[in-house]
Design a protein around this motif. Structure first.
Motif: not given
Lengths: 319, 641
Positions: A88-90, A92-94, A288, A294
């Motif tokens: 998810e972090g990946i 959202l960042a990219r 999301y 994002a």
């Protein structure tokens, strides 16, 4: 030809071979169902012409989670149970990256269960492969949440005590669910079709793959492997079309509209016969990363402007 | 330190009329501590913060800190329910919340009792007490009020009963909502502050509301001023030096949030926890306007993993938490260390272990963050010592994380989190921002962990870079990021990760010494105790004692030159807000005494017999307490020569 046209031309011609996605030599046991999943994934990447540098396979811990090492893309072999929040972090960042998650029944449904529930709700655009062999393999044969009741293992020598958890019904019960499918490692063609549909769905695509573990629970799926009539092939114009060749073997077919969530929940409740295909798909559920805006470019002026506006609120100017 | 002398006042007299003007005794003060407390929701905090801002604009040194009840809605009129503010103002820079209060303003006698019982009020201090309870319909309440008032008077407090309710009812329908501005007016009168600044402050805080709200609050302010002018027999002046540069007045958590924004980080992943959350609240409000995102994850573990995932793709992310949340994140932090993913972690420390004292201050997490996770997991640890540090440490942390591909932990604490202190307004620089994410192809033959043989540093490949594909893993791995159980490679990896700390340490300069570099006693501190320690040391030095202090910002790696500093003194002691065994306890001797965190580290590294003095009373360590403790040690040292 202008630079832009050249660039487009280059894109159009971009195609890859299977070797472009082949990383290390797999170290799974002989006959392990993970090999079939790996083959299907490499084929998917090739056929969808995914740029290896723009593709990330994220995994947790367990036999399943070794898969990224065998791809020649970016890979993130993380820690037990946490593949989903890392992915998810990946994303959202990219949001420009293609994100796949490989997780097992222990990784996803036990130690990482909290993340699984919430990942469904976030509905981020990623493809999640639950390698479900009903047993802990890497730690050498302990019962998992999906082990059928009575499963003998090193921690349940007299048989496991509880009814198995169903990853399908759980997933279908969570708000914002947008794609649920089931595949089995022993029908490679349908596995590939289902994974392709999952990849093409924009949202959180959850594919439970029943996967054989010959080492520890060799007989787990044998009755189904040897009796095609005990497989229930889901077909629909908006779902998977079973090929003529497969139709001859797997005659037990059920037309099912993936838009029908109530019917999907009923089908998901069946353990025998095993349903194979797309149970549910809803392309309308918002992602999301889109809700959060994002991937927007951020400028120094934006930061400066926001910081100065905030500091203004707290500034005591010399009189 | 201040010059308050007993006054032949009308204190302790019964009700005061509002008409007669009393004789004033104007005193000039060096510094003063004021506490304002009410039930939750009566606005004492807004009053205190406004008073602090007005004093700051006047040019006074100011430190304000919140008084927070543990519960969201404690019962009204309860001893444990005090909600409000402590404000310390001075004629010079103020670096901490000070000692016991000189003036207490209370909206009821029960919340006041809470502070009296906690020992937060100076003996004989002035008490300005709402007197509406004296004639309350409920005889029990009236009785409690009379009993407390009489007790305080008997104990020597100078109690002034203030008809706040009566005075405010003439102006607003619900006096409960207006008393705070009445009290602000009273305080402006008492401290001779410029009422124009106070009116500006009201216009500022109610700026979003309509003009009527502002005018009724100004009326309350002026009524409070007039009441004090007519009824109180004392007045103070704290000389101010007008600021020549713009200053910002914010608390530590706001400073951290603004630091995150200013550092160019894009993503903050968090999970609600006291006392860290207000940083994320504030960030949630402002970050998106600059393109950033605050992600509230499903739990602390997910918040950490999410931040790691985000950082992995290029730009350093941050996760903000407090002790229990930090414990949960530790496995994830080990992964970031092993895989060399840069990450910034903020730990706003609170009382521990376990749920401990969620709203209270403690410095109990230093060893946890240094040695935590499992195996050898070297991380950078920074501890801001001032509110200003809270802001700049985020910019530093982001850059260090990125340069060294390391986890950088910023250790704040509950007292910095809610304390406000003016500092020069930061001037944004584009150098604070992260560079764009590198998407260039990786040169042929380059390896994802090509550890430099000296520095341990390697270039990081991020997704999107052609030719850089590799699978990052928390397993032991070689330079190509391939899983490796080879003994040589395991040691090489450990060494490289450790060398990065040494490389960073070589770039640091020795910490400054507050005072002379030689003497009888050196005090070493870290984090939020800085102001209290330096104030105590300054006072002792003023009295002729040979004492100095040094305050460590880098806890890991430690700055160079510390050993030389320690050896310049006959005795070295750390002052910390964490546990240490008292050597006088019957079971304690040198073979089992548990030293405080920093003392243990200094003893181990520098082979100096560092002693420690610590307190875990859930409140900021007071300068007076440090002063008394150090004075005792100095007396012993000075006579044992």
């Amino acid at each position: 030809m202008s630079a832009a046209t050249l660039c487009l031309h280059h894109f159009a011609e971009e195609n890859y071979a299977l070797e472009d996605y082949q990383g290390g030599v797999p170290r799974w046991c002989k006959g392990c169902g993970d090999n079939a999943i790996l083959a299907a994934m490499q084929r998917l990447c090739r056929d969808e012409a995914l740029r290896p540098e723009k593709t990330v396979f994220v995994s947790g811990i367990g036999c399943s989670s070794r898969l990224p090492h065998y791809m020649r893309t970016y890979g993130f072999h993380g820690i037990h149970g946490r593949a989903l929040p890392i992915a998810e972090g990946i994303k959202l960042a990219r949001p420009d990256l293609h994100v796949f998650v490989n997780t097992g029944d222990g990784d996803c449904c036990s130690i990482g269960a909290a993340h699984w529930i919430h990942a469904i709700r976030y509905n981020m655009n990623m493809t999640v492969l639950l390698h479900d062999n009903h047993i802990y393999g890497l730690t050498k044969k302990q019962a998992s949440p999906t082990s059928p009741i009575g499963t003998r293992s090193n921690t349940t020598p007299r048989g496991s005590y509880l009814d198995a958890l169903s990853p399908l019904t759980v997933t279908l019960g969570v708000q914002n669910v947008s794609f649920v499918a089931q595949a089995v490692d022993w029908i490679p063609e349908s596995l590939f079709q289902i994974l392709t549909a999952a990849y093409r769905h924009r949202g959180f695509s959850f594919v439970r793959i029943l996967q054989r573990c010959p080492e520890f629970v060799g007989n787990m799926f044998e009755p189904w492997v040897h009796d095609p009539q005990r497989m229930l092939m889901l077909t629909h114009a908006d779902g998977i079309r079973v090929s003529p060749a497969l139709q001859k073997i797997y005659r037990n077919q059920l037309p099912h509209d993936p838009a029908d969530i109530n019917r999907a929940r009923e089908i998901a409740s069946s353990e025998d016969p095993i349903p194979v295909g797309i149970l549910y798909r809803n392309p309308e559920v918002p992602c999301y990363e889109d809700l959060r805006g994002a991937g927007k470019l951020r400028t120094a002026d934006q930061v400066r402007g926001t910081l100065d506006a905030e500091l203004d609120k707290f500034t005591v100017w010399p009189q | 330190m201040n010059a308050v002398t007993p006054l032949p006042a009308r204190a302790n007299a019964a009700r005061m009329g509002s008409a007669a003007t009393v004789a004033k005794h104007l005193q000039t003060l060096d510094q003063h501590v004021i506490e304002i407390m009410s039930d939750s929701g009566e606005g004492a905090q807004k009053c205190g913060q406004s008073f602090g801002s007005i004093a700051a604009r006047t040019g006074n040194g100011v430190w304000t800190v919140e008084i927070i009840p543990a519960e969201i809605q404690p019962p009204a009129r309860s001893v444990a329910g005090a909600s409000g503010n402590r404000i310390r103002i001075g004629s010079h820079q103020i670096t901490n919340g000070g000692d016991e209060a000189d003036i207490a303003v209370a909206f009821n006698e029960q919340v006041l009792l809470g502070r009296v019982n906690a020992g937060e009020l100076k003996p004989g201090c002035i008490v300005l007490l709402e007197n509406m309870w004296a004639e309350h319909d409920d005889a029990k309440i009236a009785g409690q009020y009379a009993e407390t008032r009489d007790r305080l008077v008997a104990e020597g407090y100078r109690v002034y009963e203030v008809p706040m309710e009566t005075e405010c009812r003439a102006l607003v329908p619900d006096p409960r909502k207006g008393k705070n501005m009445f009290v602000l007016g009273m305080l402006c009168n008492i401290y001779s502050l410029d009422m124009n600044l106070a009116r500006d402050q009201i216009a500022f805080i109610f700026g979003k509301k309509d003009a009527k709200v502002i005018s009724s609050n100004v009326a309350l302010l002026e009524t409070g001023w007039q009441w004090a002018e007519s009824n109180l027999d004392f007045k103070y002046r704290v000389p101010a030096v007008k600021a020549t540069v713009p200053q910002v007045v914010i608390n530590g958590n706001t400073a951290i949030a603004l630091g995150v924004l200013a550092s160019g980080m894009d993503i903050c992943a968090m999970y609600p926890i006291t006392p860290a959350t207000s940083a994320s609240h504030y960030l949630s409000d402002v970050f998106e306007r600059a393109g950033g995102i605050v992600h509230q994850a499903e739990d602390e573990i997910a918040a950490c993993a999410f931040a790691i995932g985000a950082s992995y793709t290029g730009k350093v992310a941050v996760t903000i938490t407090s002790g229990p949340g930090y414990s949960l994140k530790q496995e994830g932090l080990g992964l970031a260390v092993m895989a060399e993913i840069p990450l910034v972690v903020v730990n706003v420390q609170r009382g521990g272990p376990s749920t401990g004292q969620p709203t209270k201050v403690e410095q109990g997490d230093l060893l946890t963050v240094m040695f935590g996770s499992h195996g050898d997991a070297p991380k950078v640890v920074l501890a801001p010592g001032t509110i200003e540090d809270c802001f700049y440490s985020m910019i530093t942390a982001r850059r260090l994380a990125e340069t060294f591909n390391m986890v950088v932990v910023v250790l704040s604490d509950a007292s910095l989190a809610t304390a406000q202190q003016p500092f020069p307004r930061p001037q944004f620089s584009t150098e604070w921002l992260a560079p764009p994410v590198d998407q260039n192809p990786v040169p042929d033959g380059a390896k994802p962990y090509d550890w430099d043989p000296v520095t341990g540093l390697s270039r990081r490949f991020v997704p999107g870079q052609p030719n850089g594909m590799h699978t990052l893993t928390g397993l032991a791995h070689d330079r190509n990021s391939r899983v490796a159980y080879d003994p040589e490679i395991n040691e090489q990896g450990m060494r490289a990760r450790s060398m990065k700390l040494a490389t960073l340490q070589k770039t640091l300069t020795p910490p400054p010494v507050f005072g002379d570099r030689e003497g009888e006693l050196l005090v070493v501190g870290w984090g939020g105790t800085r102001g209290a320690i330096e104030e105590a040391v300054a006072r002792l030095r003023g009295e002729g004692h040979r004492v100095s202090s040094t305050h460590l910002t880098f806890l890991q790696p430690m700055q160079p030159g510390i050993g030389e500093i320690l050896r310049g003194f006959r005795q070295v002691i750390t002052v910390e807000g964490n546990w240490s065994d008292d050597p006088n306890d019957p079971l304690i001797d040198e073979s089992n005494r548990r030293y405080s965190a920093l003392a243990m580290l200094l003893r181990a590294r520098y082979l100096v017999d560092v002693d420690c003095w610590t307190e875990v009373r859930g409140r900021p360590i007071k300068p007076g307490t440090v002063y008394t403790e150090l004075r005792g040690r100095l007396a012993h040292l000075e006579t044992s020569r």
